[in-house]
Motif scaffolding. Sequence first.
Motif, PDB file in Angstrom:
ATOM      1  N   MET A 184     -14.983   1.076 -87.459  1.00  0.00           N
ATOM      2  CA  MET A 184     -13.725   1.814 -87.357  1.00  0.00           C
ATOM      3  C   MET A 184     -13.559   2.782 -88.526  1.00  0.00           C
ATOM      4  O   MET A 184     -13.021   3.886 -88.369  1.00  0.00           O
ATOM      5  CB  MET A 184     -12.551   0.832 -87.313  1.00  0.00           C
ATOM      6  N   LEU A 185     -14.031   2.381 -89.705  1.00  0.00           N
ATOM      7  CA  LEU A 185     -13.917   3.248 -90.879  1.00  0.00           C
ATOM      8  C   LEU A 185     -14.818   4.483 -90.775  1.00  0.00           C
ATOM      9  O   LEU A 185     -14.614   5.464 -91.496  1.00  0.00           O
ATOM     10  CB  LEU A 185     -14.273   2.467 -92.152  1.00  0.00           C
ATOM     11  N   ASN A 186     -15.795   4.436 -89.888  1.00  0.00           N
ATOM     12  CA  ASN A 186     -16.686   5.580 -89.708  1.00  0.00           C
ATOM     13  C   ASN A 186     -16.103   6.641 -88.770  1.00  0.00           C
ATOM     14  O   ASN A 186     -16.686   7.717 -88.614  1.00  0.00           O
ATOM     15  CB  ASN A 186     -18.046   5.118 -89.164  1.00  0.00           C
ATOM     16  N   THR A 187     -14.969   6.358 -88.136  1.00  0.00           N
ATOM     17  CA  THR A 187     -14.332   7.338 -87.258  1.00  0.00           C
ATOM     18  C   THR A 187     -13.613   8.384 -88.110  1.00  0.00           C
ATOM     19  O   THR A 187     -13.148   8.084 -89.224  1.00  0.00           O
ATOM     20  CB  THR A 187     -13.330   6.660 -86.314  1.00  0.00           C
ATOM     21  N   PRO A 188     -13.507   9.609 -87.611  1.00  0.00           N
ATOM     22  CA  PRO A 188     -12.897  10.683 -88.416  1.00  0.00           C
ATOM     23  C   PRO A 188     -11.484  10.376 -88.887  1.00  0.00           C
ATOM     24  O   PRO A 188     -11.110  10.753 -90.009  1.00  0.00           O
ATOM     25  CB  PRO A 188     -12.905  11.883 -87.451  1.00  0.00           C
ATOM     26  N   PHE A 189     -10.704   9.687 -88.053  1.00  0.00           N
ATOM     27  CA  PHE A 189      -9.312   9.437 -88.416  1.00  0.00           C
ATOM     28  C   PHE A 189      -9.194   8.466 -89.582  1.00  0.00           C
ATOM     29  O   PHE A 189      -8.354   8.641 -90.474  1.00  0.00           O
ATOM     30  CB  PHE A 189      -8.539   8.904 -87.203  1.00  0.00           C
ATOM     31  N   PHE A 190     -10.039   7.434 -89.589  1.00  0.00           N
ATOM     32  CA  PHE A 190      -9.885   6.387 -90.607  1.00  0.00           C
ATOM     33  C   PHE A 190     -10.796   6.577 -91.821  1.00  0.00           C
ATOM     34  O   PHE A 190     -10.582   5.920 -92.839  1.00  0.00           O
ATOM     35  CB  PHE A 190     -10.132   5.010 -89.979  1.00  0.00           C
ATOM     36  N   GLU A 191     -11.806   7.425 -91.728  1.00  0.00           N
ATOM     37  CA  GLU A 191     -12.679   7.575 -92.887  1.00  0.00           C
ATOM     38  C   GLU A 191     -11.961   8.209 -94.076  1.00  0.00           C
ATOM     39  O   GLU A 191     -12.446   8.142 -95.205  1.00  0.00           O
ATOM     40  CB  GLU A 191     -13.907   8.400 -92.509  1.00  0.00           C
ATOM     41  N   ARG A 192     -10.774   8.776 -93.825  1.00  0.00           N
ATOM     42  CA  ARG A 192     -10.004   9.386 -94.913  1.00  0.00           C
ATOM     43  C   ARG A 192      -9.466   8.362 -95.904  1.00  0.00           C
ATOM     44  O   ARG A 192      -9.068   8.725 -97.019  1.00  0.00           O
ATOM     45  CB  ARG A 192      -8.845  10.181 -94.330  1.00  0.00           C
ATOM     46  N   ILE A 193      -9.412   7.098 -95.490  1.00  0.00           N
ATOM     47  CA  ILE A 193      -8.885   6.089 -96.420  1.00  0.00           C
ATOM     48  C   ILE A 193      -9.977   5.534 -97.325  1.00  0.00           C
ATOM     49  O   ILE A 193      -9.702   4.754 -98.246  1.00  0.00           O
ATOM     50  CB  ILE A 193      -8.191   4.933 -95.666  1.00  0.00           C
ATOM     51  N   PHE A 240      -2.739   0.496 -92.645  1.00  0.00           N
ATOM     52  CA  PHE A 240      -1.983  -0.474 -91.859  1.00  0.00           C
ATOM     53  C   PHE A 240      -2.289  -0.321 -90.371  1.00  0.00           C
ATOM     54  O   PHE A 240      -2.459  -1.316 -89.653  1.00  0.00           O
ATOM     55  CB  PHE A 240      -0.486  -0.295 -92.113  1.00  0.00           C
ATOM     56  N   LEU A 241      -2.380   0.912 -89.891  1.00  0.00           N
ATOM     57  CA  LEU A 241      -2.707   1.159 -88.485  1.00  0.00           C
ATOM     58  C   LEU A 241      -4.086   0.612 -88.147  1.00  0.00           C
ATOM     59  O   LEU A 241      -4.296   0.011 -87.074  1.00  0.00           O
ATOM     60  CB  LEU A 241      -2.647   2.661 -88.191  1.00  0.00           C
ATOM     61  N   LEU A 242      -5.039   0.788 -89.050  1.00  0.00           N
ATOM     62  CA  LEU A 242      -6.384   0.264 -88.823  1.00  0.00           C
ATOM     63  C   LEU A 242      -6.360  -1.266 -88.743  1.00  0.00           C
ATOM     64  O   LEU A 242      -7.024  -1.861 -87.880  1.00  0.00           O
ATOM     65  CB  LEU A 242      -7.317   0.724 -89.945  1.00  0.00           C
TER      66      LEU A 242
END
Length: 613
Positions: free
Chosen positions: A328-337, A448-450
């Motif tokens: 999930m962290l590799n997706t564009p939306f979540f990699e920002r964190i 939190f969303l992740l």
Amino acid sequence: MTSNKSPRILLFCISAIIIFSALASYVQSSSGEVRVTEITIPTQNGQWLKADLYKPQSATSENPAPMAVVIPGFQRSKETLSNLSIELSRRGIVVISIDPYAQGGSSSSFSTRAATTQGYGMFAVVDYVYETNNLNYIDKTRIGATGHSAGGLAAIRGATYFGKEAKKNGTMSKLHSVFVSGFIYRGFAKKDLKPISSNIGISYALYDEGAYRNKLKHGDMRLAPEALRIINSSINDKKNHINEITIGKYYGNSSEKNLRVVYNEKVLHPFQPYNQEVMANQLSYFEKVFDLKNSLSNDNQIWYWKEIFTSISFIVSLFMLIPLTQLMLNTPFFERIKKPIPNILPKPEGKGKILFWILFAISALVAAFTFIPMSELSKTLFVEASSRKQTWFFPQRMNNAIMLWAILNGVVSLIIFYTSYRLFGKKNGVLFDMLGLRIKRSELLRTFLLAIMIFAIYYILLSTIYFLFHVDYRIFFIGIRVFRPAMLLLLVLYAPLFFIFFLSNSLRVNGAMRFSNVMKLKTLFFHGLATSIGLLLIICIQYVTFFKTGTVYWTDGWLYVNLLFGVVPMIFFLPFFHNYIFQMTGTIYLGPMITCLVFIMSLLSNTVCYIPI
């Protein structure tokens, strides 16, 4: 774990869960010879019971089979006694294994003494089976009930209840036989035994922690007045009453409904249902009272294979959180964190090392010496739940005690950390940026969303497994099970308060005790021990005292101590998750968010809950 490997590892985990869940289901159904179905039984006052119906293929309208209602004890769901249900159904007995009122998927009860006055719902099940024409494959003259701990109390109370009903109506008791496991101090008075016209079997652990409540203050049943009353209730002539019980000897006659037997196995109370000798004795009893001609020996047991397979699913499902988070962290939306891992902390030397161990000892002692007081305080703060009354205000009696302990120890840990950082760490090279605390508001919201998405995916997979195979993830009474929607409301209620503890643990592991970029396994084990040592100390005090004196150290609070057998393993492994996820994000927040949601839902769905109907 590298990011390019996470999809393959995740796929492996999901495949393993499916395979071992299918194997567990195969064992549960006795290789397809028993059909296992979840049913809902409406009961009085708008209440309802969730139950598993185990129907052997051999049970037909032409060849009706005996039936046993299996009643788990306090804090237990139907899955925790699936081992007994498996073995009884293998031998041709129809089983209805219930979630007791206010536990599992069953509703709360309007009675504050549901085990005593309603048999945790068993009375209603027996009435339904006895009166309906739907279950034409059940022999209504051979209906039994069995339960462990408070479930055992429900069973013996059922024998009294249906005995009184039978004498009033001039009929036979609807309960042919009962078997009581792990309970003897209530429900065995002469006034309770006098109306009974059912066969009775007793299994009481020689090392039962609750034995201090017995008349002789120990678990040896040979001379126990409670057990002697059971045996002598089958002997009409008082001159022939016995003064000492021969353990395992059958007294009375099954056909006359006055058969009695007492077993006294060398085991502890919480592990009694999972002992092969205990199981064999119980199977022997039901085969005798139901007059079964079975080719299977009582030692021929397969239930432990299901426990092995669901245990593997349990472990793999938790490990799955790591590659799932990485993916999930590799997706564009979540990699920002994702942030770079902060520089390591300077290893404490000299006075810093002394301070480190002093704070370690203080944390452990605070954890140990506050658990029982917090348990007692919960009875004062949450009166309705402690009184077994329906309420939306923190309705989980046992969880409330753990929550207060977690809040207190989480706050104490944060205070210790802040004090240590201000007075010593800051002056000795520990910078704020090393702690993994710095995060923007938008990043925190994404974090939190992740966590919510990972929690949802985890439980969607669990629900799918349950739908396909009718099993959950479980190691005996420690389980991650499906939940009813109302539990989501309780998650919103409980999780924010529990989060204090989870966050403080992540800060402690990654922001106060991270002396290398990648922690070695032995270091993580040390952190696990540091997290759980206070509660482990309670268990040690309880059982060292018990084995030395025959009486547990905490008597009134012994159920709270027993609760720790399920809590300590979860707490021990928190640092593993928190550190692995910290390595992915560079901050301390995502790990505790995920573990708090997953573990607290596990607690919520496995504990007694008095929410309104």
